[in-house]
Design an enzyme around this catalytic site. Structure first.
Site, PDB file in Angstrom:
ATOM      1  N   CYS A 266      11.502  -1.210  22.083  1.00  0.00           N
ATOM      2  CA  CYS A 266      10.066  -1.019  21.810  1.00  0.00           C
ATOM      3  C   CYS A 266       9.165  -1.645  22.871  1.00  0.00           C
ATOM      4  CB  CYS A 266       9.718  -1.616  20.452  1.00  0.00           C
ATOM      5  SG  CYS A 266       9.990  -3.393  20.429  1.00  0.00           S
TER       6      CYS A 266
ATOM      7  N   ASP B 211       8.435  -4.787  23.122  1.00  0.00           N
ATOM      8  CA  ASP B 211       7.791  -6.007  22.635  1.00  0.00           C
ATOM      9  C   ASP B 211       8.482  -7.243  23.194  1.00  0.00           C
ATOM     10  OD1 ASP B 211       5.968  -4.575  21.179  1.00  0.00           O
ATOM     11  OD2 ASP B 211       7.168  -4.583  19.359  1.00  0.00           O
TER      12      ASP B 211
ATOM     13  N   CYS C  98       6.386  -6.840  16.332  1.00  0.00           N
ATOM     14  CA  CYS C  98       6.024  -6.323  15.015  1.00  0.00           C
ATOM     15  C   CYS C  98       6.379  -7.318  13.903  1.00  0.00           C
ATOM     16  CB  CYS C  98       6.799  -5.041  14.784  1.00  0.00           C
ATOM     17  SG  CYS C  98       8.534  -5.402  14.542  1.00  0.00           S
TER      18      CYS C  98
ATOM     19  N   CYS D 214      14.601  -5.764  16.296  1.00  0.00           N
ATOM     20  CA  CYS D 214      13.613  -6.852  16.374  1.00  0.00           C
ATOM     21  C   CYS D 214      14.304  -8.197  16.130  1.00  0.00           C
ATOM     22  CB  CYS D 214      12.503  -6.651  15.350  1.00  0.00           C
ATOM     23  SG  CYS D 214      11.987  -4.940  15.150  1.00  0.00           S
TER      24      CYS D 214
HETATM   25 FE1  FES Z   1       9.126  -4.189  18.632  1.00  0.00          FE
HETATM   26 FE2  FES Z   1       9.848  -4.819  16.230  1.00  0.00          FE
HETATM   27  S1  FES Z   1       9.241  -2.889  16.922  1.00  0.00           S
HETATM   28  S2  FES Z   1       9.776  -6.067  17.917  1.00  0.00           S
END
Ligand code: FES
Length: 124
Positions: free
Chosen positions: A36, A38, A61, A104
């Site tokens: 993702c 992140d 997230c 995640c």
């Molecule tokens: Fe990116 Fe959860 S969707 S850390």
């Protein structure tokens, strides 16, 4: 859809913040998710092989926030070896993370590994 425990950690994440990276006893580890994009960063304060403080920051997230928050609770006061044994599967089960959020929780496990590596590097 999300479990109570996950919601609780998302709404009141434990141990959010950072620690002084100039401190020899502090190791930090940052991980980005290839899925993702992140990011997540963990800081560990280690004294006599024991984790005496832990903080995290994430641009992720709810899955990342709750996994990291639960991870900090699990490893506080543990030895390095014990902390490295906490796997993402444990976080997934306890938080009842949906399949889409499993990656995640992987970040939390990897960030701990990196922070320990960083600490060991500093204290060679
Ligand atoms: Fe990116 Fe959860 S969707 S850390």
């Amino acid at each position: 859809m999300f479990s109570k425990k996950m919601m609780d950690h998302c709404e009141n994440p434990r141990n959010v913040g950072s620690l002084d990276e100039n401190d020899k006893n502090v190791g930090s580890g940052m991980v980005g998710s290839p899925v993702c994009g992140d990011m997540l960063k963990f800081y560990l304060k280690i004294e006599n092989n024991i984790i005496t403080d832990v903080k995290f920051k994430t641009f992720g997230c709810g899955g990342a926030i709750s996994s990291s928050s639960l991870m900090t609770e699990k490893i506080m006061g543990k030895t390095i070896e014990e902390a490295l044994k906490v796997k993402n599967k444990e976080l997934v089960e306890e938080l009842e993370l949906p399949k889409l959020k499993i990656h995640c929780s992987v970040m939390a496990e990897e960030a701990i590994e990196k922070a320990v590596e960083n600490y060991r590097e500093k204290n060679k």
